[in-house]
Motif scaffolding. Structure first.
Motif, PDB file in Angstrom:
ATOM      1  N   ILE A  17      19.610 -19.970  83.860  1.00 49.05           N
ATOM      2  CA  ILE A  17      18.696 -19.874  84.996  1.00 49.05           C
ATOM      3  C   ILE A  17      17.272 -19.665  84.496  1.00 49.05           C
ATOM      4  O   ILE A  17      17.040 -19.183  83.374  1.00 49.05           O
ATOM      5  CB  ILE A  17      19.048 -18.723  85.978  1.00 49.05           C
ATOM      6  N   ASP A  18      16.359 -20.016  85.345  1.00 48.12           N
ATOM      7  CA  ASP A  18      14.931 -19.837  85.074  1.00 48.12           C
ATOM      8  C   ASP A  18      14.275 -19.485  86.398  1.00 48.12           C
ATOM      9  O   ASP A  18      14.940 -19.515  87.431  1.00 48.12           O
ATOM     10  CB  ASP A  18      14.349 -21.144  84.506  1.00 48.12           C
ATOM     11  N   PHE A  19      13.006 -19.179  86.381  1.00 45.47           N
ATOM     12  CA  PHE A  19      12.412 -18.802  87.665  1.00 45.47           C
ATOM     13  C   PHE A  19      10.930 -19.135  87.761  1.00 45.47           C
ATOM     14  O   PHE A  19      10.248 -19.334  86.744  1.00 45.47           O
ATOM     15  CB  PHE A  19      12.627 -17.305  87.942  1.00 45.47           C
ATOM     16  N   VAL A  48      10.013 -14.631  94.009  1.00 40.41           N
ATOM     17  CA  VAL A  48      10.678 -15.298  92.893  1.00 40.41           C
ATOM     18  C   VAL A  48      11.616 -16.370  93.429  1.00 40.41           C
ATOM     19  O   VAL A  48      12.370 -16.114  94.360  1.00 40.41           O
ATOM     20  CB  VAL A  48      11.520 -14.270  92.081  1.00 40.41           C
ATOM     21  N   GLN A  49      11.523 -17.553  92.850  1.00 43.66           N
ATOM     22  CA  GLN A  49      12.511 -18.585  93.174  1.00 43.66           C
ATOM     23  C   GLN A  49      13.190 -19.035  91.879  1.00 43.66           C
ATOM     24  O   GLN A  49      12.538 -19.180  90.848  1.00 43.66           O
ATOM     25  CB  GLN A  49      11.885 -19.787  93.869  1.00 43.66           C
ATOM     26  N   PHE A  50      14.489 -19.269  91.959  1.00 49.65           N
ATOM     27  CA  PHE A  50      15.265 -19.552  90.751  1.00 49.65           C
ATOM     28  C   PHE A  50      15.580 -21.048  90.636  1.00 49.65           C
ATOM     29  O   PHE A  50      15.740 -21.737  91.634  1.00 49.65           O
ATOM     30  CB  PHE A  50      16.580 -18.778  90.778  1.00 49.65           C
ATOM     31  N   GLN A 105      -0.474 -17.977  94.145  1.00 48.20           N
ATOM     32  CA  GLN A 105      -0.415 -18.893  93.010  1.00 48.20           C
ATOM     33  C   GLN A 105       1.030 -19.011  92.533  1.00 48.20           C
ATOM     34  O   GLN A 105       1.700 -18.004  92.333  1.00 48.20           O
ATOM     35  CB  GLN A 105      -1.263 -18.359  91.835  1.00 48.20           C
ATOM     36  N   VAL A 106       1.496 -20.241  92.372  1.00 52.11           N
ATOM     37  CA  VAL A 106       2.841 -20.455  91.839  1.00 52.11           C
ATOM     38  C   VAL A 106       2.728 -20.743  90.348  1.00 52.11           C
ATOM     39  O   VAL A 106       1.894 -21.541  89.923  1.00 52.11           O
ATOM     40  CB  VAL A 106       3.520 -21.663  92.517  1.00 52.11           C
ATOM     41  N   HIS A 107       3.542 -20.060  89.563  1.00 45.35           N
ATOM     42  CA  HIS A 107       3.554 -20.394  88.138  1.00 45.35           C
ATOM     43  C   HIS A 107       4.938 -20.130  87.565  1.00 45.35           C
ATOM     44  O   HIS A 107       5.699 -19.308  88.112  1.00 45.35           O
ATOM     45  CB  HIS A 107       2.470 -19.609  87.393  1.00 45.35           C
ATOM     46  N   PRO A 108       5.278 -20.783  86.466  1.00 36.30           N
ATOM     47  CA  PRO A 108       6.592 -20.529  85.862  1.00 36.30           C
ATOM     48  C   PRO A 108       6.721 -19.058  85.497  1.00 36.30           C
ATOM     49  O   PRO A 108       5.771 -18.450  85.010  1.00 36.30           O
ATOM     50  CB  PRO A 108       6.576 -21.407  84.606  1.00 36.30           C
ATOM     51  N   GLY A 109       7.869 -18.480  85.750  1.00 35.11           N
ATOM     52  CA  GLY A 109       8.048 -17.061  85.478  1.00 35.11           C
ATOM     53  C   GLY A 109       8.221 -16.770  83.992  1.00 35.11           C
ATOM     54  O   GLY A 109       8.624 -17.636  83.221  1.00 35.11           O
ATOM     55  N   SER A 110       7.889 -15.543  83.617  1.00 34.27           N
ATOM     56  CA  SER A 110       8.073 -15.120  82.226  1.00 34.27           C
ATOM     57  C   SER A 110       8.596 -13.685  82.209  1.00 34.27           C
ATOM     58  O   SER A 110       8.097 -12.821  82.945  1.00 34.27           O
ATOM     59  CB  SER A 110       6.733 -15.206  81.478  1.00 34.27           C
ATOM     60  N   GLU A 111       9.573 -13.456  81.362  1.00 33.52           N
ATOM     61  CA  GLU A 111      10.126 -12.101  81.247  1.00 33.52           C
ATOM     62  C   GLU A 111       9.145 -11.155  80.554  1.00 33.52           C
ATOM     63  O   GLU A 111       9.317  -9.943  80.598  1.00 33.52           O
ATOM     64  CB  GLU A 111      11.441 -12.133  80.469  1.00 33.52           C
ATOM     65  N   ASP A 112       8.145 -11.727  79.914  1.00 33.44           N
ATOM     66  CA  ASP A 112       7.223 -10.884  79.144  1.00 33.44           C
ATOM     67  C   ASP A 112       6.208 -10.163  80.027  1.00 33.44           C
ATOM     68  O   ASP A 112       5.621  -9.174  79.618  1.00 33.44           O
ATOM     69  CB  ASP A 112       6.466 -11.740  78.113  1.00 33.44           C
TER      70      ASP A 112
END
Lengths: 191, 285
Positions: free
Chosen positions: B145-147, B170-172, B154-161
Motif C-alpha cells: 500500500i501507499d498513500f 489520507v487516501q490509499f 494541497q495533494v502530495h504523495p505521502g511519506s512516512e518520514d
C-alpha cells in the motif's frame, strides 16, 4: 446439494463479466464490482437448488446483485466512523473516469444516496440497466403508475436536498436536476 | 448532462439485462437473434455488448475456495439472524425456562468435557503463527500500500518520514500480485483498532490484482497521539481473523511487533505515520 467446482466455473465464465460490468456501472468502482460478483456467486452456492430451477439465471443474479448494490449505497450513506470517511476522494479512483457519460453516472450515484431502497432500485433499473418502465416495474414488483410516483418522489427529494445546505452537490448536478424537470412534468401524463 | 426522460428506454432497444442474456448464451436462437437485431442500430447497446467482451479480462480469477468460504459465512450469518428473530418472539412467561433447561445442561456438560479432555489450542496470535494466504494459482500472495496526503488544500504523495497532524486527509493506493481481497485497519497511539476497509462486516473488500489502484474514499486523521500504524492484509478471508491477530500482536509486542510482521510476510504491508503533538497553523508545517 452444492454445485461442483466445474459447474461453478462454467457459470462464472458465463455470467461473472455481465454482473461485474453492471455493478461497476452502478457502484462506480472496480473493488465494489468485484465484491458484488463474489457475493452473487456465493449466494448461487447457498441457493443452488433454487437457482438451477430459474428460467433466467441471469435475472436471478440481477436481483441478488441489485440487493448488494442497494446495501453498498446504504452503507456509503451511513458511514459514520471515528474518522469521517469522505466520498469525494483526493485523487481519482478510476483511470476510466472521463467524458460526459461518466459525469452523468457519478451524479446519479450521488443522488441515489438520498433515496430509499425502492426508489434506488427503480432508478438503477431505469438508468443503469436501460429497462423500460414496464420492465423496471416488474423487477421491483410494483405497478407502472406506482413506479412513476416513486420516481417523482425521488426527484423531488433530490431537488429539496440540493436546496438545503446538507448536501453539497457539485454545481454540475444543478444542471442535471434542471434537465430532469421535463420528466417531472411528464409524470402526470399517461401511464 | 442527464436527461432521464430521454434516457428511459421506450422499448425501441433491448435492456442491458436482455443484452446480458444474449451475451451469456442464456437465450434460444430466435430470442438471441431478436435481441442482437434490436441492438444493432443502437450504438449504446452495441457498445454495452462489446464492453461485456472486455469485462472477461476484468473479473477476478475464479476462486471456488473463496466463494465457498464466503457462502459458508453468509449462511452462518443468516442462521444467527434467524435464531435471533426466533428468540425475539414472545413466549409464555411460565414456561420459557423449561425449553432451555435441557439445552443449557447439555452445553454446560460439553463445555466442561472440552476443558477437561482437550489439550489447549493456541490461536494464531503471534507473528510466528501468522498464516499467509495463497493465491488462486497456488503462489504465495503479496501486496503493498501507499498513500496520498491532502493538507492545506494541497495533494502530495505521502511519506512516512514527515510528521502528520490531526485533520490531515489520507487516501490509499494498493498494488497486489494475485490477491483479490484486502483488509485495511490501523492501530493508533491510544491502542485503538480502527477498521477502514471494509468499514463494517467480516468480509474483506475486493481488490484488483495488477497495476496500482486507488481505494475509494479517504480518512481524516484524528487527534490520537504519537502514531497511527496502518496495516493492509491481502488475501485473507475474514476481518475478525485479521483484527484478532493485530490486537494480539500489538498487546504482546507493541507497534514494533506489527511493523516486523509486515516486514516478515509479503501479504501484510504497513504505513507508519508519526503524529505531531499540536497541529501547527497552516503554512508553518
Amino acid at each position: 446439494m452444492r454445485p461442483t467446482d466445474a459447474e461453478l466455473q462454467t457459470l462464472y465464465a458465463q455470467y461473472a463479466p455481465v454482473i461485474h460490468r453492471r455493478c461497476r456501472s452502478i457502484l462506480g468502482n472496480e473493488e465494489d464490482a468485484h465484491d458484488a460478483v463474489q457475493e452473487t456467486f456465493s449466494r448461487v452456492i447457498i441457493h443452488w437448488e433454487k437457482f438451477r430451477g430459474e428460467s433466467s439465471q441471469l435475472t436471478w443474479m440481477y436481483r441478488i446483485s441489485t440487493n448488494y448494490c442497494l446495501n453498498r449505497i446504504r452503507n456509503r450513506r451511513s458511514r459514520a466512523d471515528k474518522r469521517q470517511v469522505h466520498r469525494d476522494e483526493i485523487v481519482s479512483t478510476s483511470f476510466e473516469r472521463a467524458g460526459s457519460l461518466w459525469e452523468d453516472e457519478a451524479t446519479v450515484r450521488r443522488l441515489l444516496e438520498l433515496a430509499d431502497d425502492q426508489e434506488r432500485a427503480i432508478v438503477i433499473h431505469l438508468f443503469f440497466d436501460d429497462m423500460t418502465r414496464e420492465q423496471a416495474a416488474r423487477m421491483v414488483g410494483v405497478s407502472v403508475p406506482t413506479l412513476r410516483k416513486r420516481l417523482n418522489i425521488f426527484l423531488n427529494r433530490a431537488r429539496k436536498a440540493m436546496e438545503s445546505d446538507g448536501f453539497a452537490l457539485a454545481a454540475g448536478a444543478v444542471v442535471v436536476l434542471l434537465s430532469l424537470l421535463p420528466l417531472l412534468l411528464s409524470l402526470g401524463g399517461a401511464p | 448532462m442527464i436527461d432521464l426522460d430521454k434516457r428511459i428506454n421506450p422499448g425501441d432497444r433491448p435492456s442491458r439485462l436482455e443484452l446480458g442474456q444474449a451475451w451469456s448464451g442464456e437465450l434460444d436462437d430466435a430470442q438471441d437473434r431478436a435481441i442482437r437485431d434490436g441492438a444493432e442500430s443502437q450504438p449504446a447497446s452495441t457498445a454495452w455488448l462489446e464492453g461485456l467482451d472486455g469485462a472477461r479480462e476484468e473479473v477476478a480469477p475464479f476462486d471456488p475456495e473463496l466463494l465457498r468460504k464466503r457462502a459458508f459465512r453468509m449462511q452462518q450469518d443468516e442462521q444467527r439472524e434467524a435464531e435471533l428473530e426466533t428468540s425475539r418472539e414472545p413466549r409464555s412467561r411460565a414456561a420459557w425456562w423449561r425449553e432451555f433447561l435441557p439445552v443449557t445442561g447439555a452445553v454446560a456438560a460439553a463445555a466442561v468435557a472440552i476443558v477437561v479432555l482437550l489439550p489447549p489450542v493456541d490461536r494464531p496470535t503471534t507473528r510466528e503463527q501468522h498464516v499467509t494466504p495463497h493465491t488462486a494459482t497456488g503462489a504465495k500472495g503479496s501486496g503493498a500500500i501507499d498513500f496520498y496526503m491532502l493538507r492545506d488544500d494541497q495533494v502530495h504523495p505521502g511519506s512516512e518520514d514527515e510528521i502528520h497532524w490531526a485533520g490531515d486527509r489520507v487516501q490509499f493506493s494498493y498494488r497486489t500480485q494475485g490477491e483479490s481481497t484486502l483488509v485495511l485497519l490501523s492501530v493508533d497511539g491510544r491502542g485503538e483498532l480502527n477498521l477502514y476497509y471494509p468499514d463494517t462486516g467480516d468480509d474483506p473488500v475486493s481488490v484488483v490484482p495488477g497495476e496500482r489502484r486507488m481505494l475509494e474514499g479517504s480518512i481524516i486523521l484524528d487527534d490520537a497521539p504519537d502514531f497511527e500504524l496502518i496495516l493492509a492484509y491481502f488475501g485473507h478471508s475474514s476481518v475478525a481473523e485479521v483484527s484478532d491477530e493485530v490486537r494480539a500482536i500489538f498487546d504482546e509486542e507493541g507497534r514494533e511487533g506489527l511493523l516486523l510482521l509486515a516486514v516478515d510476510y509479503q501479504d501484510v504491508d504497513s504505513i507508519s505515520l508519526h503524529k505531531g503533538e499540536t497541529s501547527p497553523a497552516a503554512g508553518e508545517r
